[in-house]
Design an enzyme around this catalytic site. Structure first.
Site, PDB file in Angstrom:
ATOM      1  N   SER A  59       0.846  -1.183   0.000  1.00 24.63           N
ATOM      2  CA  SER A  59       0.000   0.000   0.000  1.00 24.63           C
ATOM      3  C   SER A  59       0.896   1.253   0.000  1.00 24.63           C
ATOM      4  CB  SER A  59      -0.939  -0.033   1.206  1.00 24.63           C
ATOM      5  OG  SER A  59      -1.874   1.011   1.143  1.00 24.63           O
TER       6      SER A  59
ATOM      7  N   ASP B 268      -5.153  -2.762  -3.626  1.00 28.12           N
ATOM      8  CA  ASP B 268      -4.212  -2.531  -2.541  1.00 28.12           C
ATOM      9  C   ASP B 268      -3.643  -3.833  -1.981  1.00 28.12           C
ATOM     10  OD1 ASP B 268      -2.947  -1.804  -0.221  1.00 28.12           O
ATOM     11  OD2 ASP B 268      -4.569  -0.557   0.527  1.00 28.12           O
TER      12      ASP B 268
END
Length: 576
Positions: free
Chosen positions: A275, A418
């Site tokens: 992320s 993500d």
């Protein structure tokens, strides 16, 4: 597998007398073609090209070095050069000339890679292999009657070795050489097996969507190099949206406590992030930023990407995500272009001694039973990348595509989201990457894992209570991105077995404001007066809560002060 066999011609002489007279002995082989056309592209195929004559004890004790020379080429083309060369030569120890499989010692196959084949050409070229000198494990493991086999290896369907001539050269002196005893692989294998057992336990206890595991390719002698090499230093960065800024300030404090003036890319051998931790890994490692420059850039990007507004809920309802991806992509491209000259620069970095970085994303269509998609700046020979040609901005965009915040990023035929879903603390993946790339015997003196704040306690609502649907989504997201359980399960293991035993080498630096039980003396609650808090943590804020950063500053400063000894220890480890 389709292999065209041409009988190898071997000129055999009495090795002992030849060695004493000439100082060298050559075993020569004729042409062979090796083709990996197996249906399973993930399996390495190998065949023995030729073998040496049996070695007697006197010759073994007088061996100065062994080296392979081969005239060869591959299939003549490569669909993707960035994926690397997947044909090579190996040397293996066999019990005798009749043995079908290489010897095993302490659970380790006695096989060493010599060199890679001539790459993407139809022309035969002479290449020389590694020089295996007198104290190398290959020579130390030889026993009376053993032979050395030259193996042709390829991986992935369609890869070939065309080998026309080969010489296995033995340099033998007239004096008996003193060398260390053979290595004790069994202890190293035991440690590896313990690591795998704990990885399995982590996967079960954390209900891991993604399951790190040790590659089978590590159970061979060349993975256990005993050469003296400097200890590794590796860094894992959690995801956490705008709170990644706080992890940068923690890293800065570590460097200050260690009086380190170098850039992170000059200190760490490998940086792994997921992320926004992945975005930071790219800036520090691939773009070679200083910590201060990275902080300035990060603040600027987060301000553009997460503007304040009251339209978030309506945007989520109508678009399926809160923020447009345009500003994020533009901000990343701008940084890459300024640092490397081109916004479309690739993530792969083949420059000498480059810091290795990886980031992760998740397949949207197979998020429950597939390992994360790795984007690497290097080649992992045990696990080839799906997207070796990925651009830096694409990797940063994919790893940052938090569901409900940004739309998935389409790369090739896949929609990616993500990498924090199930792998928000990448320490386990960093460990397995390090083992695969550097080998399980490489010493390591620093595993640094930096968090982005301890999450508040999150309970699940009772089934069927639709009015609490928003709460349910928040709870599931918090569980999926849990980082502390990974830390708890790995902290003792890394210090015990990674890979030098019983030595502190792991530091987990995270921050948070603890909220205790009822204060009997003061008669007040720490937190909202209407809530009861039992061993809880103050909510660090959402992934996009830029305003919450101001309140986190004093919490991070207190964390650094309270954990001063850890910061000093870690800084000292990075200095040595």
């Amino acid at each position: 597998m389709s292999v065209g066999y041409i009988t190898a011609r071997i000129w055999i002489a009495k090795l002992k007398s030849q060695a004493i007279e000439n100082g060298r002995y050559k075993v020569k082989a004729a042409q062979e073609v090796h083709d990996n056309a197996d249906e399973n592209p993930a399996i390495t195929r190998s065949t023995v090209w030729f073998k040496s004559p049996a070695l007697d004890p006197v010759t073994i004790r007088r061996l100065d070095h062994i080296q392979l020379y081969a005239e060869s080429h591959d299939q003549g083309f490569c669909d993707n050069p960035d994926l690397g060369n997947w044909t090579w030569f190996e040397l293996a120890i066999y019990e005798d000339d009749q043995a079908e499989f290489p010897r095993s010692k302490g659970g380790v196959d006695l096989i060493w890679r010599s060199h890679y084949n001539a790459f993407s050409t139809n022309e035969f070229k002479w290449c020389e292999g590694e020089l295996f000198e007198e104290k190398h494990d290959l020579i130390r493991c030889l026993e009376d009657g053993n032979v050395i086999g030259v193996r042709l290896c390829s991986r992935f369907s369609g890869w070939k070795i065309h080998a026309r001539n080969g010489y296995l050269v033995f340099k033998i002196g007239s004096e008996t050489l003193n060398r260390p005893p053979p290595p004790k692989y069994s202890k190293m294998v035991t440690n590896l097996n313990v690591i795998q057992d704990v990885l399995n336990e982590v996967n079960v206890k954390s209900e891991a969507v993604f399951k790190p595991s040790i590659s089978e390719g590590l159970y061979r002698a060349d993975a256990f190099s005993t050469a003296e090499e400097p200890p590794l230093r590796v860094l894992a960065l959690d995801g956490g949206g705008v709170r990644g800024l706080m992890s940068l300030k923690i890293l800065k404090a570590v460097f200050e406590h260690g009086n380190i003036t170098k850039k992170p890319c000059e200190v760490f051998d490998m940086i792994g992030g997921t992320s926004t931790g992945g975005f930071i890994a790219i800036m520090l490692g691939r773009l070679r930023m200083s910590i201060d420059e990275c902080i300035q850039r990060y603040e600027k990007v987060m301000g553009k990407v997460f503007p304040d507004g009251t339209w978030k809920t309506s945007s989520l309802v109508w678009n399926g995500h809160i923020y447009p991806e345009g500003p994020l992509e533009e901000a990343i491209k701008e940084i890459v272009k300024e640092k490397l000259g081109s916004a479309d620069a690739k993530l792969i970095d083949d420059s000498e001694n480059a810091c290795k970085i990886f980031v992760m994303a998740v397949r949207e269509d197979k998020g429950n039973n597939r390992a994360p998609v790795f984007f690497r700046s290097y080649v992992n020979r045990e696990n080839a990348s799906e997207f070796p040609e990925v651009k830096i901005w694409e990797a940063a965009r994919a790893t940052s595509a938090a569901p409900s915040y940004f739309k998935p990023f389409k790369l090739g035929d896949h929609n990616l989201v993500d990498g924090g879903l199930g792998a928000n603390n990448p320490i386990g993946w960093l460990w397995t990457e390090m083992l695969a790339v550097f080998g399980p015997a490489r010493p390591t003196n620093c595993f640094l894992s930096i968090g982005t704040g301890r999450a508040k306690n999150q309970s699940l609502p009772e089934p069927g209570k639709l009015l609490k649907a928003k709460h349910t989504l928040e709870a599931l997201a918090s569980i999926a991105t849990n980082t502390e359980i990974t830390h708890i399960l790995f902290r003792t293991l890394i210090n015990a077995f990674a890979p030098k035993t019983i030595a502190k080498k792991y530091w987990r630096l995270n921050f948070g404001k603890h909220i205790g039980d009822w204060d009997e003396k003061g008669g007040i609650w720490e937190g909202w007066a209407t809530e009861r808090h039992y061993d809880d943590w103050k909510d660090p804020g959402g992934l996009d809560d830029v305003k919450a950063l101001e309140a986190l500053e004093p919490i991070v400063k207190k964390c650094i002060a309270d954990m001063e000894s850890d910061f000093k220890e870690c800084g000292a480890a990075l200095q040595n």
